[in-house]
Motif scaffolding. Structure first.
Motif, mmCIF file in Angstrom:
data_model
loop_
_atom_site.group_PDB
_atom_site.id
_atom_site.type_symbol
_atom_site.label_atom_id
_atom_site.label_comp_id
_atom_site.label_asym_id
_atom_site.label_seq_id
_atom_site.Cartn_x
_atom_site.Cartn_y
_atom_site.Cartn_z
ATOM 1 N N LEU A 13 0.831 -1.210 0.000
ATOM 2 C CA LEU A 13 0.000 0.000 0.000
ATOM 3 C C LEU A 13 0.864 1.258 0.000
ATOM 4 N N SER A 14 1.937 1.234 0.775
ATOM 5 C CA SER A 14 2.829 2.404 0.842
ATOM 6 C C SER A 14 3.508 2.647 -0.495
ATOM 7 N N ILE A 15 3.919 1.558 -1.157
ATOM 8 C CA ILE A 15 4.562 1.700 -2.471
ATOM 9 C C ILE A 15 3.583 2.251 -3.492
ATOM 10 N N ILE A 16 2.357 1.725 -3.472
ATOM 11 C CA ILE A 16 1.334 2.222 -4.402
ATOM 12 C C ILE A 16 1.061 3.699 -4.135
ATOM 13 N N PHE A 17 0.996 4.064 -2.863
ATOM 14 C CA PHE A 17 0.788 5.462 -2.497
ATOM 15 C C PHE A 17 1.927 6.329 -3.034
ATOM 16 N N GLY A 18 3.154 5.859 -2.877
ATOM 17 C CA GLY A 18 4.305 6.611 -3.389
ATOM 18 C C GLY A 18 4.238 6.792 -4.893
ATOM 19 N N PHE A 24 1.160 12.187 -9.564
ATOM 20 C CA PHE A 24 0.466 13.452 -9.342
ATOM 21 C C PHE A 24 1.378 14.631 -9.654
ATOM 22 N N TRP A 25 2.581 14.646 -9.065
ATOM 23 C CA TRP A 25 3.457 15.794 -9.246
ATOM 24 C C TRP A 25 4.122 15.806 -10.609
ATOM 25 N N GLU A 26 4.480 14.661 -11.115
ATOM 26 C CA GLU A 26 5.204 14.616 -12.394
ATOM 27 C C GLU A 26 4.301 14.935 -13.574
ATOM 28 N N CYS A 79 9.998 12.498 -7.407
ATOM 29 C CA CYS A 79 10.596 11.408 -6.624
ATOM 30 C C CYS A 79 10.849 11.845 -5.182
ATOM 31 N N ILE A 80 11.389 13.048 -5.019
ATOM 32 C CA ILE A 80 11.696 13.556 -3.674
ATOM 33 C C ILE A 80 10.426 13.654 -2.839
ATOM 34 N N LEU A 81 9.388 14.259 -3.391
ATOM 35 C CA LEU A 81 8.135 14.395 -2.645
ATOM 36 C C LEU A 81 7.504 13.035 -2.367
ATOM 37 N N SER A 82 7.596 12.126 -3.322
ATOM 38 C CA SER A 82 7.051 10.789 -3.131
ATOM 39 C C SER A 82 7.725 10.084 -1.960
ATOM 40 N N LEU A 83 9.046 10.153 -1.901
ATOM 41 C CA LEU A 83 9.789 9.502 -0.814
ATOM 42 C C LEU A 83 9.471 10.146 0.533
ATOM 43 N N ILE A 84 9.410 11.465 0.565
ATOM 44 C CA ILE A 84 9.110 12.157 1.820
ATOM 45 C C ILE A 84 7.723 11.781 2.328
ATOM 46 N N TYR A 85 6.731 11.767 1.437
ATOM 47 C CA TYR A 85 5.368 11.439 1.835
ATOM 48 C C TYR A 85 5.295 10.015 2.394
ATOM 49 N N VAL A 86 5.957 9.086 1.712
ATOM 50 C CA VAL A 86 5.927 7.690 2.161
ATOM 51 C C VAL A 86 6.635 7.546 3.508
ATOM 52 N N PHE A 87 7.766 8.207 3.678
ATOM 53 C CA PHE A 87 8.486 8.129 4.947
ATOM 54 C C PHE A 87 7.642 8.667 6.095
ATOM 55 N N ILE A 88 6.950 9.778 5.871
ATOM 56 C CA ILE A 88 6.092 10.346 6.918
ATOM 57 C C ILE A 88 4.982 9.366 7.284
ATOM 58 N N GLN A 89 4.363 8.787 6.268
ATOM 59 C CA GLN A 89 3.286 7.822 6.525
ATOM 60 C C GLN A 89 3.806 6.613 7.299
ATOM 61 N N ARG A 90 4.978 6.127 6.946
ATOM 62 C CA ARG A 90 5.530 4.954 7.621
ATOM 63 C C ARG A 90 5.894 5.271 9.078
ATOM 64 N N VAL A 91 6.444 6.431 9.313
ATOM 65 C CA VAL A 91 6.803 6.790 10.693
ATOM 66 C C VAL A 91 5.552 6.950 11.546
ATOM 67 N N ILE A 92 4.509 7.532 10.982
ATOM 68 C CA ILE A 92 3.240 7.643 11.701
ATOM 69 C C ILE A 92 2.742 6.257 12.106
#
Length: 588
Positions: A13-18, A24-26, A79-92
């Motif tokens: 799910l996290s990968i799909i979200f990323g 979205f951004w690209e 890519c940068i925003l995708s990684l940041i968003y996924v990292f935040i979700q995982r830490v939560i």
């Protein structure tokens, strides 16, 4: 199979979200990435680093600007925003798991990052806020793994002031997390409350101590320096997000255990979050605002045909948007033939008047630059750069200012700007090459763009006037008849002003512009002028298309019968100059 799904489903799910974030951004908002990158100029320089690090949150500001420079290449920014968003979700989720949340609620861990995504729709929200958010959550994760009470207390005492200086006011989230965790998990509620009060006092003391030797208002230190492009503004969403993130893991821990129909409930959670998240995030991106940002992005990258196609799908309606469309038409040699197929709001949609902001000046400067009005283009770019609210410099503006100085032969000034660009990552190669043109008249004169614009530019000084643009365009064309764009803008200006007398005055200059036909808008004006004094088309001295003569006959019939006939404005005649001249003259 169910065990495998539960084991790998979360990371899937996290990968799909990323991937969705990247898409979205690209593909939908590369203009946002360009917008953020163009209003900063990250310098690989010691003094630049020291300038950032001497204020609370300086390190996170420095890191965010370092990452934002990669937005120059949209897929890297995505890519940068995708990684940041996924990292935040995982830490939560890790923090929620620490509070005993069951795996069945994993989809709910995406809700906080959707709120951040919504907030990022504000084009003035800086990446530093998101980086600070991730840093704070990671620190909370680290703190949650410490078991011994005295070590945890020592960690708090060290981390709170350090975090405050490195990431700024976002440390409030960490303090909030500490307090809630202490009260929730403490054995003695009385001791937990006292412990929490002590943490709050310690944090406030750190802020007050910093405010005594920093030349910043207390509210800015406490609210965050560098989180928002406008320094004096602290958005409500910025505060809401900190509150949500500090309490969210504990809210999830209050949800009941799921023992039956887990799969159905998880799928329902995913469906609700996907559908609700789509509309929620979309509502954070103002359509009109991003329409203008996208126009500026396309102008910056000279994607003229895409601008025209964009306007064909949805007409531009603001002076900035209309100016971008008209510039694109001119660059595609379509302005004189097709300008009235698009919405026109008068001369201000051709070359908008000067505005005291840092956005609308950019495409207007591009139009002046390509016309050969080099000094005006330079002034608009300089003013745009100086108007950036957080006092950053702009790589895009600096590059254009360097170009205009080179065209004008101001080599020492150009060298100053080029040396700044040589300290950047993505402008360095261009600046290195531009350096080879300094003090080389022959080389600049042979440059395909600079040499041509040098021939177009004015050679005599005069006072610039927004109300006399037609005269300035006329001087530009008379100076160099190869500047066809100047003539087209001159005639377009008179057409948009509905000034028939000046059109008659300037139209004969068109014989020097090397048209292979009389452009459509000119024909429509000419045939209109003829019909005002003649009963038919006999003896007309211009080569007017037969269809245009038939169209004006039908237009005249409808207009005299019913001036409010919708066909005249939105129908078959809505894209004619006659409609603009007579029917749309009261439109705002």
């Amino acid at each position: 199979m169910q065990a495998i799904i539960y084991k790998y489903g979360k990371i899937t799910l996290s990968i799909i979200f990323g991937m969705i974030v990247f898409w979205f951004w690209e593909f939908h908002y590369p203009c946002y990435l360009s917008y953020q990158e163009q209003f900063q100029m990250f310098l690989i320089d010691k003094s630049y680093f020291l300038e950032r690090i001497v204020v609370p949150g300086g390190l996170v500001n420095y890191l965010s600007e370092f990452l934002t420079q990669f937005y120059y290449i949209p897929w890297m920014g995505a890519c940068i925003l995708s990684l940041i968003y996924v990292f935040i979700q995982r830490v939560i989720w890790i923090l929620a798991k620490h509070e005993g949340v069951t795996n069945a609620y994993y989809p709910l861990s995406f809700i906080p990052i959707l709120i951040v995504w919504f907030y990022m729709g504000d084009e003035n929200a800086m990446l530093s806020y998101v980086i600070a958010l991730l840093t704070t959550l990671t620190t909370a994760w680290w703190a949650s793994s410490i078991k011994k009470r005295w070590i945890k207390l020592l960690f708090y005492v060290i981390s709170i002031p350090c975090l405050f200086w490195l990431i700024g006011a976002e440390v409030s989230l960490f303090v909030g997390y500490i307090i809630i965790s202490t009260v929730k998990n403490g054995k003695s509620k009385f001791n937990a409350v006292g412990y929490s009060i002590g943490i709050i006092i310690f944090y406030l003391a750190c802020v007050l101590c910093a405010s005594t030797f920093l030349q910043y208002p207390f509210f800015r230190i406490f609210g965050g320096i560098g989180y928002y492009r406008f320094p004096a503004v602290i958005p409500v969403m910025q505060i809401i997000i900190m509150i949500v993130f500090s309490i969210y893991p504990f809210l999830l821990s209050m949800l009941p255990m799921i023992s039956k129909r887990k799969t159905i409930k998880i799928v329902s959670e995913i469906a609700i979050i996907v559908i609700g998240g789509f509309f929620f995030v979309k509502s954070g991106f103002d359509e009109l605002k991003y329409e203008l940002i996208d126009y500026d992005y396309l102008v910056r990258h000279e994607q003229w045909q895409k601008i025209i196609e964009k306007a064909e799908k949805k007409q531009a309606s603001t002076p900035m948007g209309v100016a971008c469309v008209n510039l694109a038409l001119a660059m595609q040699n379509q302005l004189s033939d097709h300008m009235f197929e698009f919405y026109q709001n008068g001369a201000e949609g051709l070359l908008p008047p000067f505005q005291r902001d840092f956005t609308s000046l950019l495409p207007t400067s591009e139009a002046f630059y390509r016309l050969g009005m080099i000094n005006t283009a330079q002034r608009y770019m300089f003013e745009a750069q100086e108007a950036i609210p957080n006092f950053n410099k702009s790589g895009r503006c600096t590059k254009r200012i360097a170009e205009t100085n080179m065209i004008n032969g101001q080599y020492r000034v150009a060298a100053k700007y080029l040396r700044m660009l040589q300290k950047t990552l993505f402008y360095k190669d261009w600046a290195d090459n531009a350096m080879t043109y300094l003090n080389s008249e022959n080389k600049i004169n042979s440059h395909p763009e600079w040499g041509r614009l040098r021939q177009f530019r004015y050679t005599k000084d005069f006072l610039f006037s927004d109300t006399e643009l037609d005269q300035m365009l006329g001087i530009l064309f008379v100076r160099n008849h190869n500047n066809k764009m100047a003539f087209e803008y001159l005639i377009a200006y008179e057409l948009l002003q509905r000034d028939i007398q000046k059109f008659v005055t300037y139209y004969p200059l068109g014989k020097y512009a090397n048209f292979d036909h009389i452009p459509r808008s000119y024909q429509e004006m000419l045939v209109y002028m003829w019909t005002q004094n003649h009963p038919n088309f006999d003896g007309m001295p211009w080569s007017i298309d037969e269809q245009i003569m038939q169209n004006i006959t039908e237009f005249a019939r409808l207009y005299t019968t019913n001036p409010k006939d919708p066909t005249l404005k939105l129908g078959a005649f809505g894209n004619t100059y006659w409609s603009y001249l007579l029917v749309k003259k009261n439109d705002k």
